[in-house]
Design a protein around this motif. Sequence first.
Motif, mmCIF file in Angstrom:
data_model
loop_
_atom_site.group_PDB
_atom_site.id
_atom_site.type_symbol
_atom_site.label_atom_id
_atom_site.label_comp_id
_atom_site.label_asym_id
_atom_site.label_seq_id
_atom_site.Cartn_x
_atom_site.Cartn_y
_atom_site.Cartn_z
ATOM 1 N N HIS A 4 0.860 -1.181 0.000
ATOM 2 C CA HIS A 4 0.000 0.000 0.000
ATOM 3 C C HIS A 4 0.898 1.232 0.000
ATOM 4 N N ALA A 5 0.634 2.147 -0.917
ATOM 5 C CA ALA A 5 1.434 3.365 -1.043
ATOM 6 C C ALA A 5 0.656 4.569 -0.531
ATOM 7 N N ASN A 6 1.298 5.321 0.334
ATOM 8 C CA ASN A 6 0.733 6.577 0.798
ATOM 9 C C ASN A 6 1.155 7.740 -0.085
ATOM 10 N N HIS A 7 2.191 7.521 -0.894
ATOM 11 C CA HIS A 7 2.720 8.561 -1.772
ATOM 12 C C HIS A 7 2.950 7.989 -3.163
ATOM 13 N N VAL A 8 2.430 8.691 -4.165
ATOM 14 C CA VAL A 8 2.610 8.305 -5.562
ATOM 15 C C VAL A 8 3.229 9.496 -6.274
ATOM 16 N N SER A 9 4.301 9.250 -7.018
ATOM 17 C CA SER A 9 4.926 10.339 -7.758
ATOM 18 C C SER A 9 5.295 9.870 -9.156
ATOM 19 N N VAL A 10 5.374 10.829 -10.067
ATOM 20 C CA VAL A 10 5.762 10.545 -11.450
ATOM 21 C C VAL A 10 6.856 11.518 -11.847
ATOM 22 N N GLY A 11 7.615 11.126 -12.852
ATOM 23 C CA GLY A 11 8.663 11.990 -13.363
ATOM 24 C C GLY A 11 8.949 11.672 -14.815
ATOM 25 N N GLU A 16 12.164 11.173 -23.018
ATOM 26 C CA GLU A 16 12.811 9.878 -23.241
ATOM 27 C C GLU A 16 12.828 8.995 -22.001
ATOM 28 N N TYR A 17 12.690 9.586 -20.834
ATOM 29 C CA TYR A 17 12.745 8.839 -19.575
ATOM 30 C C TYR A 17 11.480 9.128 -18.767
ATOM 31 N N PHE A 18 10.850 8.056 -18.294
ATOM 32 C CA PHE A 18 9.607 8.185 -17.546
ATOM 33 C C PHE A 18 9.653 7.250 -16.346
ATOM 34 N N GLN A 19 9.075 7.704 -15.229
ATOM 35 C CA GLN A 19 9.017 6.838 -14.061
ATOM 36 C C GLN A 19 7.797 7.138 -13.229
ATOM 37 N N VAL A 20 7.356 6.115 -12.530
ATOM 38 C CA VAL A 20 6.288 6.245 -11.545
ATOM 39 C C VAL A 20 6.764 5.502 -10.304
ATOM 40 N N SER A 21 6.543 6.116 -9.147
ATOM 41 C CA SER A 21 6.962 5.464 -7.910
ATOM 42 C C SER A 21 5.823 5.481 -6.900
ATOM 43 N N PHE A 22 5.800 4.422 -6.125
ATOM 44 C CA PHE A 22 4.791 4.218 -5.097
ATOM 45 C C PHE A 22 5.547 3.947 -3.806
ATOM 46 N N ASP A 23 5.258 4.738 -2.782
ATOM 47 C CA ASP A 23 6.051 4.675 -1.560
ATOM 48 C C ASP A 23 5.145 4.628 -0.341
ATOM 49 N N PRO A 40 8.511 -0.409 2.373
ATOM 50 C CA PRO A 40 7.927 -0.856 1.108
ATOM 51 C C PRO A 40 7.817 0.273 0.075
ATOM 52 N N TYR A 41 8.288 -0.019 -1.135
ATOM 53 C CA TYR A 41 8.183 0.918 -2.249
ATOM 54 C C TYR A 41 8.273 0.158 -3.564
ATOM 55 N N LEU A 42 7.839 0.817 -4.626
ATOM 56 C CA LEU A 42 7.949 0.288 -5.981
ATOM 57 C C LEU A 42 8.316 1.433 -6.895
ATOM 58 N N LEU A 43 9.304 1.219 -7.740
ATOM 59 C CA LEU A 43 9.717 2.173 -8.761
ATOM 60 C C LEU A 43 9.658 1.456 -10.104
ATOM 61 N N VAL A 44 8.998 2.078 -11.087
ATOM 62 C CA VAL A 44 8.939 1.519 -12.440
ATOM 63 C C VAL A 44 9.417 2.605 -13.394
ATOM 64 N N GLN A 45 10.416 2.267 -14.205
ATOM 65 C CA GLN A 45 10.992 3.229 -15.154
ATOM 66 C C GLN A 45 11.007 2.635 -16.550
ATOM 67 N N ARG A 46 10.919 3.542 -17.536
ATOM 68 C CA ARG A 46 11.082 3.134 -18.926
ATOM 69 C C ARG A 46 11.796 4.251 -19.660
ATOM 70 N N GLN A 47 12.711 3.846 -20.540
ATOM 71 C CA GLN A 47 13.445 4.836 -21.326
ATOM 72 C C GLN A 47 13.215 4.551 -22.808
ATOM 73 N N VAL A 108 -1.008 10.943 -13.136
ATOM 74 C CA VAL A 108 -0.261 9.691 -12.991
ATOM 75 C C VAL A 108 -0.595 8.731 -14.135
ATOM 76 N N GLN A 109 -1.844 8.694 -14.534
ATOM 77 C CA GLN A 109 -2.277 7.795 -15.606
ATOM 78 C C GLN A 109 -1.510 8.048 -16.905
ATOM 79 N N ARG A 110 -1.249 9.299 -17.226
ATOM 80 C CA ARG A 110 -0.504 9.625 -18.451
ATOM 81 C C ARG A 110 0.864 8.945 -18.448
ATOM 82 N N ILE A 111 1.574 9.028 -17.328
ATOM 83 C CA ILE A 111 2.899 8.416 -17.236
ATOM 84 C C ILE A 111 2.798 6.892 -17.190
ATOM 85 N N VAL A 112 1.834 6.359 -16.448
ATOM 86 C CA VAL A 112 1.645 4.903 -16.387
ATOM 87 C C VAL A 112 1.393 4.352 -17.784
#
Length: 120
Positions: A4-11, A16-23, A40-47, A108-112
């Motif tokens: 369970h994430a209390n914080h969601v961030s995108v970058g 060319e580089y995109f990421q979403v993190s759940f913390d 607990p955290y999850l980071l997902v990146q794509r380049q 967040v959906q745009r980056i996901v």
Amino acid sequence: MKLHANHVSVGESGGEYFQVSFDSEAPEDDDLDLSRPEHPYLLVQRQFEDDDGGVCYIETHDHNTYVGHFRLRLIEFTPTRLAFEVDRMDHKHVEVTFDLDATRFSEVQRIVHIVFGVQD
């Protein structure tokens, strides 16, 4: 893996580089601490700079099981849940719960969608 994430961030950087993190905890502002968080955290990146065959990089607090470059398949993304499958033999399912309002969900959906290769 579930968390369970209390914080969601995108970058994103340079288109060319995109990421979403759940913390589960608020991110710290200490730029000098290069250690991975233990909560607990999850980071997902794509380049998109190089042709890498469409793999994503994932990283979690479970450093032995959920770290590396994999093909991912989005199962569901809603204002309260992200679920996806990792293309490998075991430890395939990842689910994160959170609570996003409509405005934040749209951001967040745009980056996901970019990270997971969802065509709108």
